[in-house]
Design a protein around this motif. Structure first.
Motif, PDB file in Angstrom:
ATOM      1  N   LYS A 102       0.815  -1.210   0.000  1.00 28.14           N
ATOM      2  CA  LYS A 102       0.000   0.000   0.000  1.00 28.14           C
ATOM      3  C   LYS A 102       0.851   1.263   0.000  1.00 28.14           C
ATOM      4  O   LYS A 102       0.332   2.359  -0.212  1.00 28.14           O
ATOM      5  CB  LYS A 102      -0.934   0.000   1.216  1.00 28.14           C
ATOM      6  N   TYR A 103       2.166   1.116   0.229  1.00 29.39           N
ATOM      7  CA  TYR A 103       3.071   2.266   0.165  1.00 29.39           C
ATOM      8  C   TYR A 103       3.936   2.208  -1.090  1.00 29.39           C
ATOM      9  O   TYR A 103       4.989   2.846  -1.143  1.00 29.39           O
ATOM     10  CB  TYR A 103       3.964   2.305   1.402  1.00 29.39           C
ATOM     11  N   VAL A 121      10.581   7.607  10.033  1.00 35.11           N
ATOM     12  CA  VAL A 121       9.253   8.097  10.402  1.00 35.11           C
ATOM     13  C   VAL A 121       9.388   8.994  11.628  1.00 35.11           C
ATOM     14  O   VAL A 121       9.931   8.564  12.649  1.00 35.11           O
ATOM     15  CB  VAL A 121       8.290   6.925  10.682  1.00 35.11           C
ATOM     16  N   PRO A 122       8.918  10.240  11.569  1.00 34.64           N
ATOM     17  CA  PRO A 122       9.079  11.156  12.711  1.00 34.64           C
ATOM     18  C   PRO A 122       8.215  10.745  13.898  1.00 34.64           C
ATOM     19  O   PRO A 122       7.193  10.075  13.753  1.00 34.64           O
ATOM     20  CB  PRO A 122       8.621  12.505  12.134  1.00 34.64           C
ATOM     21  N   GLY A 123       8.653  11.167  15.085  1.00 30.87           N
ATOM     22  CA  GLY A 123       7.882  10.925  16.291  1.00 30.87           C
ATOM     23  C   GLY A 123       8.018   9.538  16.877  1.00 30.87           C
ATOM     24  O   GLY A 123       7.348   9.231  17.871  1.00 30.87           O
ATOM     25  N   ALA A 124       8.882   8.700  16.314  1.00 33.73           N
ATOM     26  CA  ALA A 124       9.009   7.313  16.795  1.00 33.73           C
ATOM     27  C   ALA A 124       9.992   7.260  17.969  1.00 33.73           C
ATOM     28  O   ALA A 124      10.988   6.522  17.926  1.00 33.73           O
ATOM     29  CB  ALA A 124       9.458   6.405  15.663  1.00 33.73           C
ATOM     30  N   TYR A 125       9.699   7.998  19.021  1.00 30.56           N
ATOM     31  CA  TYR A 125      10.619   8.096  20.151  1.00 30.56           C
ATOM     32  C   TYR A 125      10.754   6.765  20.890  1.00 30.56           C
ATOM     33  O   TYR A 125      11.878   6.321  21.192  1.00 30.56           O
ATOM     34  CB  TYR A 125      10.148   9.188  21.123  1.00 30.56           C
ATOM     35  N   ARG A 150       8.409  16.565  -0.144  1.00 31.70           N
ATOM     36  CA  ARG A 150       6.955  16.505  -0.285  1.00 31.70           C
ATOM     37  C   ARG A 150       6.487  15.048  -0.363  1.00 31.70           C
ATOM     38  O   ARG A 150       5.412  14.706   0.155  1.00 31.70           O
ATOM     39  CB  ARG A 150       6.509  17.286  -1.516  1.00 31.70           C
ATOM     40  N   ASP A 151       7.271  14.205  -0.997  1.00 28.24           N
ATOM     41  CA  ASP A 151       6.933  12.781  -1.032  1.00 28.24           C
ATOM     42  C   ASP A 151       6.978  12.179   0.366  1.00 28.24           C
ATOM     43  O   ASP A 151       6.124  11.360   0.728  1.00 28.24           O
ATOM     44  CB  ASP A 151       7.899  12.031  -1.953  1.00 28.24           C
ATOM     45  N   LYS A 152       7.965  12.589   1.161  1.00 33.57           N
ATOM     46  CA  LYS A 152       8.026  12.052   2.524  1.00 33.57           C
ATOM     47  C   LYS A 152       6.862  12.568   3.365  1.00 33.57           C
ATOM     48  O   LYS A 152       6.291  11.805   4.157  1.00 33.57           O
ATOM     49  CB  LYS A 152       9.351  12.421   3.192  1.00 33.57           C
ATOM     50  N   ALA A 153       6.512  13.848   3.200  1.00 32.65           N
ATOM     51  CA  ALA A 153       5.358  14.373   3.934  1.00 32.65           C
ATOM     52  C   ALA A 153       4.091  13.598   3.583  1.00 32.65           C
ATOM     53  O   ALA A 153       3.273  13.279   4.461  1.00 32.65           O
ATOM     54  CB  ALA A 153       5.193  15.862   3.634  1.00 32.65           C
ATOM     55  N   ALA A 154       3.916  13.273   2.303  1.00 34.89           N
ATOM     56  CA  ALA A 154       2.757  12.480   1.883  1.00 34.89           C
ATOM     57  C   ALA A 154       2.839  11.058   2.441  1.00 34.89           C
ATOM     58  O   ALA A 154       1.818  10.476   2.840  1.00 34.89           O
ATOM     59  CB  ALA A 154       2.673  12.449   0.362  1.00 34.89           C
ATOM     60  N   TRP A 181       1.212   6.796   6.239  1.00 34.54           N
ATOM     61  CA  TRP A 181       1.658   5.890   7.304  1.00 34.54           C
ATOM     62  C   TRP A 181       0.795   6.041   8.542  1.00 34.54           C
ATOM     63  O   TRP A 181       0.410   5.042   9.174  1.00 34.54           O
ATOM     64  CB  TRP A 181       3.121   6.197   7.639  1.00 34.54           C
ATOM     65  N   LYS A 182       0.456   7.279   8.892  1.00 35.74           N
ATOM     66  CA  LYS A 182      -0.400   7.502  10.060  1.00 35.74           C
ATOM     67  C   LYS A 182      -1.786   6.917   9.852  1.00 35.74           C
ATOM     68  O   LYS A 182      -2.353   6.310  10.756  1.00 35.74           O
ATOM     69  CB  LYS A 182      -0.503   9.014  10.346  1.00 35.74           C
TER      70      LYS A 182
END
Length: 326
Positions: free
Chosen positions: A3-4, A230-234, A312-316, A321-322
């Motif tokens: 799906k990605y 992936v951001p926020g993956a603390y 922009r591709d990563k932001a999308a 992903w979320k």
């Protein structure tokens, strides 16, 4: 992960934003849980002590060698003891025979163009080179100077598509002129990947002065699951970092290259108007050649390929992903 599939590079099929995972058995997870429980309070308390207190003390109280020792202690808590450091084109075991100008920092006016995959990138560079860290942006040749903690947290932050206030920006030329004996660290990809591809560069490297050497530096990890595309993956980052007995870092440094473009461009008078360096953004053939050289060197050192996916591709991808995790 079909799906990605739209976030794969069309030419190579590489997915630079999918988090890396390492399969483990139930027994291994239990052992990792014990290690994590022991390490996490030590790691967090030492990190708070260093970044809130020790990192702000003047150099006459904590000289450079003592600061590097403190940083190596921070790296040692999660088991990062072994670093495989090699110079591109140099036989293993002959590093001591190489001229000093092959190493960033030994050569006056040094700039590091580092691959960006993990919070450990900045921590390792600080422990070895004690550089001045910068943040690059997609629509300007200027950079923002940041502290070590900000550079670490940047690896866990979402991509920034526009720069902050111009009052907070400078150029690599200005930083090199102000700190000729310090290494300047640049992450030209502007955001993290899983280490499987090199993203299009920011034009920030084009403001490097002609007499400065730009050293491409690749940092790879074994196992690779401490990368943070992936951001926020603390929590997952801390779990992967602190639950394993040890980690291996492979560092490869290419020979320095110089920016031979015009003095006008070096001064930062031109600016890129697109997210990536394209055909109509005012970049000269000489400037494009410099970016290609550094990018190709990073891809060769990391044993991967350049990809065409942008911020922009990563932001999308992050949005997709979320939604997929809900």
């Amino acid at each position: 992960m079909e799906k990605y599939s739209q976030f794969r590079d069309r030419g190579s099929g590489i997915s630079p934003f999918i988090p890396s995972t390492t399969p483990t058995s139930t027994i291994t997870k239990l052992v990792h849980g014990v290690i994590f429980t022991f390490r996490v309070p030590l790691f967090l308390s030492y990190s708070v002590l260093f970044f809130l207190v020790l990192d702000h003390l003047p150099s006459f109280i904590i000289p450079q060698f003592a600061r590097k020792l403190l940083l190596w202690t921070l790296l040692g808590i999660p088991g990062i003891w072994w670093v495989d450091l090699q110079l591109d084109g140099v036989k293993r075991g002959s590093l001591s025979q190489q001229p000093c100008w092959r190493f960033p920092g030994n050569a006056r006016r040094s700039i590091i163009a580092a691959q960006f995959t993990s919070p450990i990138d900045a921590l390792y560079l600080a422990a070895i080179f004690d550089p001045i860290f910068t943040v690059s942006y997609p629509n300007t040749r200027k950079v923002q100077r940041v502290c070590l903690l900000r550079a670490i947290l940047l690896a866990l932050s979402p991509p920034v598509l526009s720069p902050p206030s111009p009052n907070n920006l400078t150029t690599l030329r200005a930083l090199v002129e102000q700190y000729p004996h310090r290494v300047i660290a640049v992450f030209p990809e502007m955001t993290t990947t899983n280490g499987k591809g090199i993203l299009p560069f920011s034009p920030s490297l084009l403001t490097a002065p002609a007499d400065a050497q730009i050293f491409p530096v690749s940092i790879r990890y074994t196992p690779p699951d401490i990368t943070t595309p992936v951001p926020g993956a603390y929590f997952s980052f801390l779990w992967n970092l602190l639950s394993r007995p040890t980690h291996l870092i492979r560092v490869r440094i290419a020979e320095g290259v110089r920016n031979n473009s015009s003095a006008e461009t070096n001064g930062g008078s031109r600016a890129s108007s697109s997210t990536e360096v394209g055909e109509d953004d005012g970049v000269t053939p000489e400037e494009r050649d410099l970016l290609d050289k550094v990018s190709e060197a990073l891809a060769r050192l990391a044993r991967n390929k350049r990809v065409g996916l942008t911020l922009r591709d990563k932001a999308a991808f992050i949005e997709a992903w979320k939604k997929g995790r809900k």
